[in-house]
Scaffold this motif. Structure first.
Motif, PDB file in Angstrom:
ATOM      1  N   ASP A  80       8.770   4.925  -6.526  1.00 42.97           N
ATOM      2  CA  ASP A  80      10.208   4.739  -6.714  1.00 42.97           C
ATOM      3  C   ASP A  80      10.751   3.652  -5.794  1.00 42.97           C
ATOM      4  OD1 ASP A  80      10.200   6.727  -8.627  1.00 42.97           O
ATOM      5  OD2 ASP A  80      10.909   8.296  -7.268  1.00 42.97           O
ATOM      6  N   ALA A  81      10.236   3.591  -4.567  1.00 42.95           N
ATOM      7  CA  ALA A  81      10.686   2.556  -3.627  1.00 42.95           C
ATOM      8  C   ALA A  81      10.308   1.171  -4.128  1.00 42.95           C
ATOM      9  CB  ALA A  81      10.080   2.804  -2.247  1.00 42.95           C
ATOM     10  N   ALA A  82       9.126   1.056  -4.699  1.00 48.91           N
ATOM     11  CA  ALA A  82       8.693  -0.233  -5.239  1.00 48.91           C
ATOM     12  C   ALA A  82       9.556  -0.635  -6.424  1.00 48.91           C
ATOM     13  CB  ALA A  82       7.225  -0.153  -5.644  1.00 48.91           C
ATOM     14  N   VAL A  83       9.818   0.301  -7.326  1.00 47.52           N
ATOM     15  CA  VAL A  83      10.655   0.010  -8.492  1.00 47.52           C
ATOM     16  C   VAL A  83      12.040  -0.455  -8.060  1.00 47.52           C
ATOM     17  CG1 VAL A  83      11.834   1.055 -10.469  1.00 47.52           C
ATOM     18  CG2 VAL A  83       9.409   1.528 -10.060  1.00 47.52           C
ATOM     19  N   ALA A  84      12.576   0.176  -7.006  1.00 45.57           N
ATOM     20  CA  ALA A  84      13.914  -0.181  -6.522  1.00 45.57           C
ATOM     21  C   ALA A  84      13.981  -1.622  -6.047  1.00 45.57           C
ATOM     22  CB  ALA A  84      14.331   0.765  -5.395  1.00 45.57           C
ATOM     23  N   LEU A  85      12.855  -2.163  -5.592  1.00 44.35           N
ATOM     24  CA  LEU A  85      12.819  -3.547  -5.110  1.00 44.35           C
ATOM     25  C   LEU A  85      12.707  -4.548  -6.257  1.00 44.35           C
ATOM     26  CD1 LEU A  85      10.497  -3.165  -1.983  1.00 44.35           C
ATOM     27  CD2 LEU A  85      12.944  -3.727  -1.971  1.00 44.35           C
ATOM     28  N   GLY A  86      12.300  -4.098  -7.432  1.00 42.87           N
ATOM     29  CA  GLY A  86      12.272  -4.959  -8.605  1.00 42.87           C
ATOM     30  C   GLY A  86      11.242  -6.076  -8.619  1.00 42.87           C
ATOM     31  N   PRO A  87      10.006  -5.855  -8.148  1.00 40.51           N
ATOM     32  CA  PRO A  87       9.004  -6.920  -8.260  1.00 40.51           C
ATOM     33  C   PRO A  87       8.652  -7.168  -9.724  1.00 40.51           C
ATOM     34  CG  PRO A  87       7.941  -4.865  -7.669  1.00 40.51           C
ATOM     35  CD  PRO A  87       9.431  -4.602  -7.618  1.00 40.51           C
ATOM     36  N   ARG A 127       6.819   6.651 -14.993  1.00 41.07           N
ATOM     37  CA  ARG A 127       8.022   6.144 -14.320  1.00 41.07           C
ATOM     38  C   ARG A 127       8.124   4.628 -14.453  1.00 41.07           C
ATOM     39  NH1 ARG A 127       9.476   9.807  -8.978  1.00 41.07           N
ATOM     40  NH2 ARG A 127       9.194  11.826 -10.020  1.00 41.07           N
ATOM     41  N   LEU A 128       6.997   3.967 -14.400  1.00 43.31           N
ATOM     42  CA  LEU A 128       7.017   2.508 -14.548  1.00 43.31           C
ATOM     43  C   LEU A 128       7.359   2.109 -15.983  1.00 43.31           C
ATOM     44  CD1 LEU A 128       3.941   1.811 -12.279  1.00 43.31           C
ATOM     45  CD2 LEU A 128       6.291   1.073 -11.816  1.00 43.31           C
ATOM     46  N   LEU A 140       9.843  -8.565   0.738  1.00 41.93           N
ATOM     47  CA  LEU A 140      10.255  -8.830  -0.641  1.00 41.93           C
ATOM     48  C   LEU A 140      11.585  -9.578  -0.674  1.00 41.93           C
ATOM     49  CD1 LEU A 140      11.877  -7.926  -3.391  1.00 41.93           C
ATOM     50  CD2 LEU A 140       9.411  -8.374  -3.577  1.00 41.93           C
ATOM     51  N   HIS A 141      12.520  -9.158   0.161  1.00 45.65           N
ATOM     52  CA  HIS A 141      13.815  -9.848   0.216  1.00 45.65           C
ATOM     53  C   HIS A 141      13.643 -11.288   0.716  1.00 45.65           C
ATOM     54  CE1 HIS A 141      15.791  -6.208  -0.894  1.00 45.65           C
ATOM     55  NE2 HIS A 141      15.570  -5.584   0.247  1.00 45.65           N
ATOM     56  N   GLU A 142      12.752 -11.486   1.684  1.00 41.10           N
ATOM     57  CA  GLU A 142      12.489 -12.840   2.187  1.00 41.10           C
ATOM     58  C   GLU A 142      11.869 -13.711   1.108  1.00 41.10           C
ATOM     59  OE1 GLU A 142      11.813 -11.284   6.796  1.00 41.10           O
ATOM     60  OE2 GLU A 142      10.098 -11.824   5.538  1.00 41.10           O
ATOM     61  N   ALA A 143      11.013 -13.131   0.295  1.00 39.89           N
ATOM     62  CA  ALA A 143      10.411 -13.892  -0.805  1.00 39.89           C
ATOM     63  C   ALA A 143      11.489 -14.366  -1.775  1.00 39.89           C
ATOM     64  CB  ALA A 143       9.372 -13.040  -1.531  1.00 39.89           C
ATOM     65  N   ARG A 144      12.429 -13.494  -2.066  1.00 39.30           N
ATOM     66  CA  ARG A 144      13.531 -13.893  -2.958  1.00 39.30           C
ATOM     67  C   ARG A 144      14.364 -15.004  -2.316  1.00 39.30           C
ATOM     68  NH1 ARG A 144      11.024 -11.965  -7.174  1.00 39.30           N
ATOM     69  NH2 ARG A 144      11.425  -9.785  -7.692  1.00 39.30           N
ATOM     70  N   GLN A 161       0.806  -1.240   0.000  1.00 40.05           N
ATOM     71  CA  GLN A 161       0.000   0.000   0.000  1.00 40.05           C
ATOM     72  C   GLN A 161       0.829   1.274   0.000  1.00 40.05           C
ATOM     73  OE1 GLN A 161      -2.358  -1.384  -0.925  1.00 40.05           O
ATOM     74  NE2 GLN A 161      -2.887  -3.126   0.329  1.00 40.05           N
ATOM     75  N   SER A 162       1.895   1.358   0.788  1.00 41.50           N
ATOM     76  CA  SER A 162       2.724   2.565   0.831  1.00 41.50           C
ATOM     77  C   SER A 162       4.092   2.210   1.402  1.00 41.50           C
ATOM     78  CB  SER A 162       2.064   3.635   1.713  1.00 41.50           C
ATOM     79  OG  SER A 162       2.930   4.742   1.907  1.00 41.50           O
ATOM     80  N   PHE A 163       5.095   3.004   1.007  1.00 45.79           N
ATOM     81  CA  PHE A 163       6.425   2.878   1.606  1.00 45.79           C
ATOM     82  C   PHE A 163       6.740   4.069   2.510  1.00 45.79           C
ATOM     83  CE2 PHE A 163       6.928  -0.207  -1.808  1.00 45.79           C
ATOM     84  CZ  PHE A 163       7.637  -1.217  -1.171  1.00 45.79           C
TER      85      PHE A 163
END
Length: 371
Positions: free
Chosen positions: A171-178, A221-222, A139-143, A116-118
């Motif tokens: 931008d925070a979501a994009v940085a995580l690369g889902p 941006r996406l 997200l990191h745990e999922a990877r 929902q938000s960062f």
């Protein structure tokens, strides 16, 4: 092929904006509910299916062994494709590497996190249980657990949210690369606690023009980050579109299991009884769970096909609509469609009809001609 939707109504806490069919977690009720789900699924006729979607609520409150039981019931009752997509919705605070790995072993191959938000201040306003750090950790745990197909949900037009604050989350979501992102406008329902909280705190949603800027700038941006928009609210890396959700937008069919779950099959639409206890009692007693059963008229099916198809960036194939429903869309709706084409909200390309990105902001006005 069919899509299979499994509804899990339990939540650790009720978000102040939520209008879904859900309730607070109860361990005993959950055990009976899983038993009822398995029983309902096993009573289904064997047909071909290629997606299973666990939605909620918070499906990640079920134990991995319970998810495995439900997946096994689907496999026993349906001819589930080998290349199936099996999605689990999860809240960031409800997972760990070990738990996610166990879900993967249970048959889950796609995760959808309700982030929902960062921004922590926005998460608090939405009464979410996680913070931005926990969302990143999930997200990191999922990877680490081996998931290569992860989706994140984000909400824009939040109370007191500015355009630049919204773009921080993008931008925070994009940085995580889902692999996938869903971006939704917050809708404040009349009976939602958030509405009263907004009044007390004197929070307001940004003007409509700012909401439009939030949407259009996020999509730009996406685009630049390599994501492909394929639906009004959804973007994905190539090959990572939600196969299950596409059934809702491409005139497909699906069966829903659990309380409040909706189904559409062979021109008939129905939903299950909404109350969790009522649903369990009906299944345990051998009674039917379906309510509001109705056969859709040809006009309703046509309207749905056009209404949902226009949500897709691929648009609507008018030749396919004519072949399936015997209707020439231009002959029936031509004057209204031409008006939107002239206004830059719709465009045509051969036999296809599309919403422009600007048109997506006013989609309901355009789609109203089909209802």
């Amino acid at each position: 092929m069919l899509g299979l939707y499994v509804h899990v109504p339990f939540c650790s806490a009720i978000c102040n904006y939520c209008n879904f069919n859900r309730g607070l977690f109860d361990a005993d009720l959950k055990t009976r509910y899983v038993d009822a789900l398995v029983q309902e699924i096993r009573a289904a006729n064997r047909e071909a299916a290629d997606t299973i979607y666990f939605g909620g609520g918070t499906p990640s409150l079920l134990e991995p062994a319970e998810i495995a039981r439900i997946v096994a019931a689907c496999e026993a009752s349906f001819d589930v494709a080998a290349d199936r997509e099996v999605t689990l919705e999860a809240n960031p605070e409800s997972v760990s590497v070990e738990r996610l790995a166990a879900y993967k072993d249970a048959g889950i191959n796609r995760l959808s996190f309700g982030v929902q938000s960062f921004r922590d201040d926005e998460l608090r306003r939405l009464s979410r249980l996680h913070d931005a750090g926990r969302a990143r950790a999930a997200l990191h745990e999922a990877r680490a657990a081996g998931f290569g197909n992860v989706s994140l949900d984000l909400m824009m037009w939040l109370p007191a949210q500015r355009v630049d604050e919204w773009l921080e989350s993008v931008d925070a979501a994009v940085a995580l690369g889902p692999e996938h992102l869903s971006l939704y406008l917050l809708e404040v329902y009349p009976n939602a606690p958030l509405k009263d909280e907004m009044a007390r705190a004197r929070w307001s949603q940004a003007p409509d023009d700012d909401a439009a800027t939030m949407y259009l700038t996020a999509m730009e941006r996406l685009d630049a980050a390599g994501y492909e928009q394929y639906e009004i609210s959804n973007v994905a890396r190539p090959g990572c579109r939600s196969r299950h959700n596409l059934k809702y937008w491409t005139d497909g069919e699906w069966l829903g299991f659990g309380c409040g779950a909706h189904s559409t099959r062979a021109g008939i639409r129905w939903k299950n009884v909404s109350a969790t206890a009522d649903y369990i009692a009906r299944v345990e007693g051998g009674a039917g769970t379906a309510v509001d059963v109705r056969r859709l008229s040809a006009e309703e099916r046509l309207g749905d096909a056009l209404f949902t198809g226009l949500r897709l960036t691929d648009g609507v194939n008018l030749d396919a609509v004519r072949a399936r429903y015997g209707v020439n869309v231009w002959e029936r709706y031509g004057p209204s469609l031409e008006e939107f084409v002239r206004g830059g909200l719709l465009r045509t390309d051969g036999s296809r009809l599309y919403l422009t990105r600007q048109g997506m902001l006013l989609a309901h006005e355009v789609m109203a001609i089909f209802v």
